[in-house]
Structure formats: structure tokens, C-alpha cells
Design an enzyme around this catalytic site. Structure first.
Site, short mmCIF file in Angstrom:
data_model
loop_
_atom_site.label_atom_id
_atom_site.label_comp_id
_atom_site.label_asym_id
_atom_site.label_seq_id
_atom_site.Cartn_x
_atom_site.Cartn_y
_atom_site.Cartn_z
CD GLU A 269 -2.47 -1.18 2.76
OE1 GLU A 269 -2.40 -0.21 3.55
OE2 GLU A 269 -3.03 -2.24 3.05
CE LYS B 191 4.61 5.14 7.33
NZ LYS B 191 4.34 6.49 7.78
CG ASP C 103 3.43 12.65 5.13
OD1 ASP C 103 3.31 12.35 6.33
OD2 ASP C 103 4.28 13.46 4.72
CE1 TYR D 247 -3.87 2.91 8.65
CE2 TYR D 247 -3.77 4.71 7.06
CZ TYR D 247 -3.62 4.24 8.35
OH TYR D 247 -3.23 5.09 9.33
CE LYS E 214 9.08 7.64 6.94
NZ LYS E 214 8.69 7.81 8.26
CB CYS F 270 12.24 47.69 9.32
SG CYS F 270 11.90 47.49 7.58
CB CYS G 241 11.97 51.93 6.91
SG CYS G 241 10.96 51.04 8.10
CB CYS H 9 8.33 46.76 9.25
SG CYS H 9 8.59 48.53 9.07
CB CYS I 170 8.44 50.51 5.49
SG CYS I 170 9.48 49.08 5.25
S1 IVH Z 1 -1.07 0.36 8.82
C1 IVH Z 1 -0.42 -1.73 12.89
N1 IVH Z 1 -1.16 1.41 6.42
O1 IVH Z 1 1.76 5.25 9.23
C2 IVH Z 1 -0.30 -1.07 11.58
N2 IVH Z 1 -0.44 2.80 8.22
O2 IVH Z 1 3.94 4.38 11.30
C3 IVH Z 1 -1.12 0.12 11.47
N3 IVH Z 1 0.06 5.10 7.57
O3 IVH Z 1 0.12 5.51 12.31
C4 IVH Z 1 -0.77 1.05 10.39
N4 IVH Z 1 -0.40 4.87 5.43
O4 IVH Z 1 -0.75 6.91 10.39
C5 IVH Z 1 -0.87 1.62 7.73
N5 IVH Z 1 -1.32 2.20 4.25
C6 IVH Z 1 -1.04 2.41 5.54
C7 IVH Z 1 -0.61 3.67 6.02
C8 IVH Z 1 -0.31 3.81 7.38
C9 IVH Z 1 -0.01 5.71 6.37
C10 IVH Z 1 0.52 5.76 8.81
C11 IVH Z 1 -0.41 5.61 9.98
C12 IVH Z 1 0.38 4.95 11.06
C13 IVH Z 1 1.79 5.20 10.64
C14 IVH Z 1 2.62 4.02 11.09
#
Ligand code: IVH
Length: 688
Positions: free
Chosen positions: A114, A116, A118, A239, A326, A420, A423, A438, A444
Site C-alpha cells: 500500500e 504510506k 502522509d 487501510y 520510507k 526593519c 526603514c 514592520c 517603509c
Molecule cells: S497500517 C499496525 N497502512 O503510518 C499497523 N499505516 O507508522 C497500522 N500510515 O500511524 C498502520 N499509510 O498513520 C498503515 N497504508 C497504511 C498507512 C499507514 C499511512 C501511517 C499511519 C500509522 C503510521 C505508522
């Protein structure tokens, strides 16, 4: 209508509207017109107003917010909200895979890959198919209850769509596969397009910008007024389904079911047979992530089978069956050569880092934002330091840290300026504000120039015969010192002709442009004044509320706060601006020159023929109701139609517009504009 009839009708309408919401927002496949939707919503609103006690907790009218929470209750999570282990390299990923294989003793297994997302983690509890509680992650054990705010997220179902399964026994009652009580977790985020739009408005209002979509989503979720949250247009991806005796064997199955219940589960999720599949997924998204309308900071890899997840178990902090890979932050180290300070048109001071040029994500970076004094102090950045520069979500790269090992022992902490740079007036910093200002607004240099540039700009007084260079030239020649002076220029024709590059024709153009600006409507005059925090939208709201400058000048702080969407800080900023004697003189002069200081008769009636001969199709969600938008078009002489055709002049697009309309408009070369552009079209005759 009897009370029972009202209850039945409210129930039916709630159900129907929620279905339409889902078709519209999640599937982007509406089956009724926006107009029909609005009619049903209005009917529901009216019934709920008459019988507030019959309003259901899943009512679509909750989407617009309104509930104000003074303090969020702390709630203990039923299942602790764990985090994921992080990996940053191919080797670490291999180690994870080896641990999983060993843990499963050679059994076959699959991974789910999946994105991740943000944003901000959220846990949602559904009881009997209804959203009952939304809690932030907090410390993982306890979080804040933010249910009212979360209910404004339109892609989240307030009531689940129960997919009923017939089963094999013909005589058995059909079974719903929605567990009676379960939790689903996901990530609340602010789409990049929304973030950019908000920042554009903030920049126009001379306000501090939002730092990045993630912080904006987090900040928005903790706002006390859910009506404001509703305007921020957050979104949520899901998720993770949790509960007792879930009717699934695998994570992938649970995601599929969640999708059918009406949740927004991204389609980017993939089932892969092995580490090689994971690698391919990562390689693809490492590049493709830049094309998404939301930020991701990595990939999440999860073992698919629940039984195998149970076998692998958890460490104290995170599951052994999942890991986050990451992406490498695009970060480099370089020398900080100096810190300079910029003065904006509202007087806001922005510190800027001047760097030894360095390559970062394909561009040469020479400067980075340092935001404000607190950030400089927090990072303890010193001139001469080796600093880490990152390209995050923002356009301008930022400094995220200092390499202390390479710090020169003789360096000393950076002292923020007290005066500033332009001025030399002593700077001020108001309580609750991050930036220094300022206060010498009228003396200014960059502020004077910036204010006049803003005043003449297209969306303000639209004096296009007056470019930035000419403004600077006029200030240098002491022909103007404020925007009010522009209206005296016709008495200085000889001085104007004496300026470089100023022939008879350009002087006449200039003076004509200034003369014509006296017809610019009141709300744009208000915007042009350059009152801190008053952007285009706020100016419009103020104008339609007070209707005249006089009424606004007479308003108390409380009366200003009463204007929809005007908060304390904004009200104070307006009141202070008006109370300044220089500004009242300025306003008197502008009024004397004949600028529009009140809404016109036509505007008061909301009527004009500015859109005569034009045909519009509107689609999506706007800051006001779709009916209001339609009325606006009609009152200004335009025609509304339901579907895009060769005769359509403009498609007015709100949020989450259906994709078919867009495709059709693009095919037929019909211009697509947004709500602000429509307003501009009415005001100026052009959407740009
Ligand atoms: S699963 C026990 N799936 O990443 C596992 N987390 O460091 C539960 N996050 O707190 C998390 N995308 O806020 C999962 N596809 C994804 C995610 C995801 C973002 C975030 C989530 C979590 C943090 C984990």
C-alpha cells in the site's frame, strides 16, 4: 405532516442523500442532477429544522459542520494505535522479508503493498453501521475525540452501505457482512490541490502560509469550529479494519469489503507474491508519487493472511507482519552563507537563508525559507553552519537541521533583527503571531511599493496601464507616496511626461486606466486597500455583509466577528486598520475621488447583465450551495443547463466534480472555471 410522517420522510431522505453522496464523492458516478440533490437536501434541512430531535446522527446535513468543541475529550483506544517499523534501504527490506519467512516456517504467504499516506492517523468506530466516534492517534494509548470534525469529511460514510449476501441456504435471512461493532483506521489528509488553493488565498491576503499539507490536516482536525473544518475539504483513505470475529481471512479481503461498505480505499493497493513484487511496487511509486494529488512518504508492506499475522505477532511497538519502506527524503547538506530578511507588502518579515548553491531533486538551490524567529532559534541555525536542506511538499526548500559536528567552535547564536532592514523602524510581534512586522506601513519602501502594486493589480483595481516598474518610477520621482496619490496624477501631466519612457500616449493610457478604476465594485476596492488578512474572499464577504464602507467603519469588533467566517484575528486586524488616522484620511480621499464605497443598486439586487448570452453548466461542491451559484448566474443574465454540449460557454467546477463532465468539456473545448473565476467573470467580464 404528522410527526410520524416527518420521521419517515427524514429517514428516507437521509438514506437517499447518503447514497447519492457516496455515488458522487466516492465513486464519482452521480445518478441524479446536482439540482435534484439540492432539492432533496433542502427538504431534509427544512424538516430537521422543524423537528430537530428527529435529525439522525448520519444526516448529510452534518457535513457542513457547525458544532463547536471547546475542548476535545481524551478517549482510550480499544486497540492501541501502534506504529510501523521503518526501513530505508533494500537490505533492510530483505531482512524484514527473511524474518517473515523464518517466522512462518517456510509456509507460502503473500504481501499486500500500500501507499504510506502522509497525513494524520484516525480511528473510526462504527456501531450498527453508524459512525459513532473518531479518535486521533494521540500517544497510541489515548487520543482526542474529533467526531464532529471528521463528520465533515465527505468521502467518509456516516452510515455504511450494507452489502447483503444471500448465502447458500435459500430460506435463511440474508446476512449483512458489516460487523455490528468495529473500528477502521485510516489517514486524514489535505489534498495537494486544496492546500495550494488555500495558500494562494492566504498569499493574496498577505497572511502566513500553511507549511505543508500534513500539518494543515493535523491543524484542521483540531479546530474547534467544525464549520471551518468543512471548508478545509479534508479527505480520508482507509487501510486497516479491526474488531472481534471479523468475517475475513485476509487483509486484502477486508479492504475490499471496506470499499463496498462505502469507504474510500485507494485502488493503488496490490497483492504481490514475494519480495520481488514489493521491489517493483516501490520502484514504480518512487517516481509516480510526484503525480498524485496527495503526499506519500513511503510504502507499507503487510502480510496478507490474518492467521499468519497472528502467528508473527507484535513487538512492544509495532507489528512483526508489517513494515514501512520510507522514501529517501530529498535532502542535501550545504553551507549557510548568510541570513537576509524580506519585507512584504503588509510589513511581515520573512527570514531567508542564502546557501552555497547545491543540487537538490534536479534543481539548483540557493535560497531556503527560514519562516520566522522561532524556527531559527529552535534549529539553532548559525551563519557558517553546514545545514540540511530538504525538498518536502513546499515549493521553496527548507532547512531541517544543522550538522553540529561541522560547526565552527567560534560561531555564535544567530541574533534575529530588531529593526526593519529597509526603514530601520523597530519591529513588533503581536501575541499569537509567528512573524515580526514592520509597523511603518506608510514610510517603509517595500511596503509602500507593495501596497500600491497590490492596489493596481488585476484582481484589485485592475489598472493594467500601471506596471510594477512604473509604480517604482512614480515613487522615486516623488509623484506618489500612497495609492490615493494616483488619483491626483492627472494634475501632474507635465511631470509624468518628463519621466523616462513616458510618451503622451502612455501617459494618457495611464490616466485613463486610473479614471476607469473608479468604477471597480466596492468589494474589490476593499480588497485593494491591503488590510492585513483581507483576501479576495473575505473582502467579498465583508462587502455583502456591510454593503457600504461607512457601515463597516462604524462596526465594533463584535459586529465584525459576526460576519460569517471572520474570526477574532481578522476582526482585530480590520478594526486596527480602520482606527489608524492615516487610513481614515486615505479613505476620505478615495471617497472624494469617486471610488465605489458601497454596493451598487444592481449589486444590492444581485443583478446585472454581465453574463448575458453565456450558457453555464455547474458541477461539484462549492463554498455556497449549488442553488446560490445558479441564482448568481441567472441574476447576472446567464443561462444554466444540465449537461455539457457544444453550446456551453463555461463549465463551473466545484470540488469532486464528476469525471464525465470534465472529459466531455475537454473534448468539446469548453472552458472549465472555478467559483472564484465565475465571480471574476461577473465582476470584470473575464475569468482571468
Ligand atoms: S497500517 C499496525 N497502512 O503510518 C499497523 N499505516 O507508522 C497500522 N500510515 O500511524 C498502520 N499509510 O498513520 C498503515 N497504508 C497504511 C498507512 C499507514 C499511512 C501511517 C499511519 C500509522 C503510521 C505508522
Amino acid at each position: 405532516m404528522t410527526r410520524d410522517e416527518a420521521r419517515n420522510r427524514i429517514n428516507t431522505l437521509t438514506q437517499e442523500l447518503n447514497d447519492h453522496n457516496y455515488l458522487y464523492y466516492v465513486l464519482a458516478e452521480p445518478v441524479i442532477s446536482d439540482y435534484e440533490f439540492d432539492q432533496l437536501l433542502k427538504e431534509l434541512e427544512a424538516l430537521e429544522k422543524e423537528h430537530p430531535e428527529l435529525r439522525r446522527p448520519d444526516s448529510p446535513t452534518l457535513r457542513v459542520g457547525g458544532e463547536v468543541t471547546k475542548e476535545f475529550a481524551t478517549v482510550k483506544h480499544r486497540y492501541p494505535m501502534l506504529s510501523l517499523g521503518n526501513t530505508y534501504s533494500a537490505e533492510e527490506l530483505e531482512e524484514f522479508d527473511a524474518r517473515v519467512r523464518k517466522g512462518l516456517g517456510g509456509e507460502l504467504f503473500e504481501y499486500v503493498c500500500e501507499l504510506k499516506y502522509d497525513g494524520v492517523a484516525i480511528g473510526l468506530r462504527y456501531e450498527n453501521g453508524q459512525l459513532t466516534q473518531a479518535v486521533t492517534r494521540g500517544d497510541g494509548e489515548k487520543g482526542d475525540e474529533v467526531t464532529a470534525n471528521v463528520k465533515t469529511i465527505r468521502t467518509l460514510p456516516l452510515r455504511l452501505r450494507e452489502t447483503v449476501q444471500a448465502g447458500t441456504d435459500l430460506f435463511a435471512e440474508p446476512q449483512s457482512n458489516v460487523p455490528a461493532d468495529f473500528e477502521i483506521r485510516g489517514e486524514v489528509f489535505m489534498p495537494r490541490s486544496v492546500f495550494d488553493a488555500i495558500n494562494k488565498e492566504k498569499a493574496e491576503a498577505g497572511e502566513a502560509l500553511l507549511a505543508n499539507p500534513r500539518n494543515s490536516a493535523a491543524g484542521t482536525l483540531k479546530m474547534q469550529d467544525s464549520a471551518i473544518v468543512a471548508q478545509r475539504r479534508l479527505d480520508c483513505f482507509l487501510y486497516f479494519v479491526l474488531g472481534e470475529n471479523l468475517p475475513f481471512k485476509t487483509h486484502f479481503e477486508s479492504l475490499d469489503a471496506a470499499r463496498n461498505w462505502g469507504f474510500k480505499v485507494p485502488e493503488y493497493t496490490r497483492l504481490v507474491p514475494d519480495l520481488e513484487g514489493v521491489r517493483k511496487f516501490i520502484a514504480y511509486w518512487d517516481k509516480a508519487r510526484h503525480d498524485l494529488d496527495f503526499d506519500i512518504d513511503g510504502i507499507v508492506i503487510k502480510v496478507n493472511s490474518y492467521e499468519q499475522q497472528r502467528a508473527l505477532g507484535f513487538t512492544a511497538k509495532s507489528p512483526r507482519w508489517a513494515i514501512a519502506y520510507k522514501f529517501k527524503a530529498e535532502r542535501v547538506a550545504t553551507r549557510l552563507l548568510s541570513i537576509s530578511y524580506q519585507v512584504g507588502r503588509t510589513g511581515a518579515i520573512t527570514p531567508v537563508a542564502n546557501l552555497e548553491p547545491v543540487q537538490l531533486a534536479g534543481t539548483t538551490v540557493k535560497r531556503a525559507s527560514l519562516h520566522n524567529a522561532d524556527i531559527i532559534a529552535k534549529l539553532d541555525v548559525r551563519v557558517g553552519d553546514w545545514v540540511y536542506v530538504e525538498k518536502g511538499g513546499e515549493i521553496i526548500p527548507k532547512i531541517v537541521g544543522v550538522d553540529m559536528n561541522r560547526r565552527d567552535a567560534s560561531s555564535s547564536a544567530h541574533e534575529y533583527i530588531t529593526h526593519c532592514p529597509e526603514c530601520h523602524t523597530a519591529l513588533v510581534r503581536e501575541e499569537g503571531e509567528a512573524n515580526h512586522y514592520c509597523p511603518n506601513a506608510d514610510g517603509c519602501g517595500p511596503q509602500v511599493l507593495g501596497k500600491i502594486e497590490h492596489f493596481v493589480s488585476r484582481r484589485a483595481m485592475n489598472i493594467d496601464s500601471l506596471g510594477s516598474e512604473t509604480v517604482a518610477q512614480l515613487i522615486d520621482a516623488k509623484l506618489i507616496a500612497s495609492y490615493a496619490d494616483l488619483y491626483e496624477l492627472h494634475t501632474r501631466k507635465a511631470d509624468l511626461l518628463a519621466l523616462e519612457r513616458m510618451a503622451e500616449k502612455s501617459v494618457n493610457n495611464l490616466l485613463d486606466g486610473i479614471e476607469q478604476s473608479k468604477q471597480v465594485p466596492f468589494e474589490r476596492v476593499l480588497f485593494a486597500l491591503g488590510i492585513r488578512h483581507v483576501g479576495e474572499t473575505t473582502a467579498r464577504k465583508l462587502a455583502s455583509h456591510f454593503k457600504s464602507m461607512e457601515a463597516m467603519q462604524a462596526a465594533t469588533l463584535e459586529q465584525l466577528v459576526d460576519v460569517p467566517e471572520v474570526g477574532e484575528i481578522l476582526a482585530r486586524s480590520i478594526r486596527e486598520w480602520l482606527d489608524d488616522v492615516h487610513h481614515s484620511e486615505l479613505l476620505n480621499r478615495l471617497k472624494g475621488y469617486g471610488l465605489q464605497f458601497a454596493l451598487s443598486e444592481e449589486q444590492l439586487e444581485g443583478r446585472s447583465d454581465k453574463l448575458a448570452g453565456l450558457t453555464f453548466v455547474i458541477s461539484g461542491v462549492f463554498s455556497r450551495s449549488r442553488d446560490d451559484i445558479k441564482q448568481l448566474i441567472e441574476h447576472n443574465g446567464g443561462k444554466n443547463t444540465g449537461s455539457v454540449s457544444g453550446k456551453t460557454s463555461y463549465l463551473v467546477a466545484g470540488d469532486n466534480m464528476g469525471p464525465e463532465k470534465r472529459t466531455k468539456a475537454e473534448k468539446l473545448n469548453v472552458r472549465i472555471i472555478d467559483e472564484n473565476q465565475l465571480i471574476r467573470l461577473i465582476e470584470t467580464g473575464s475569468p482571468d
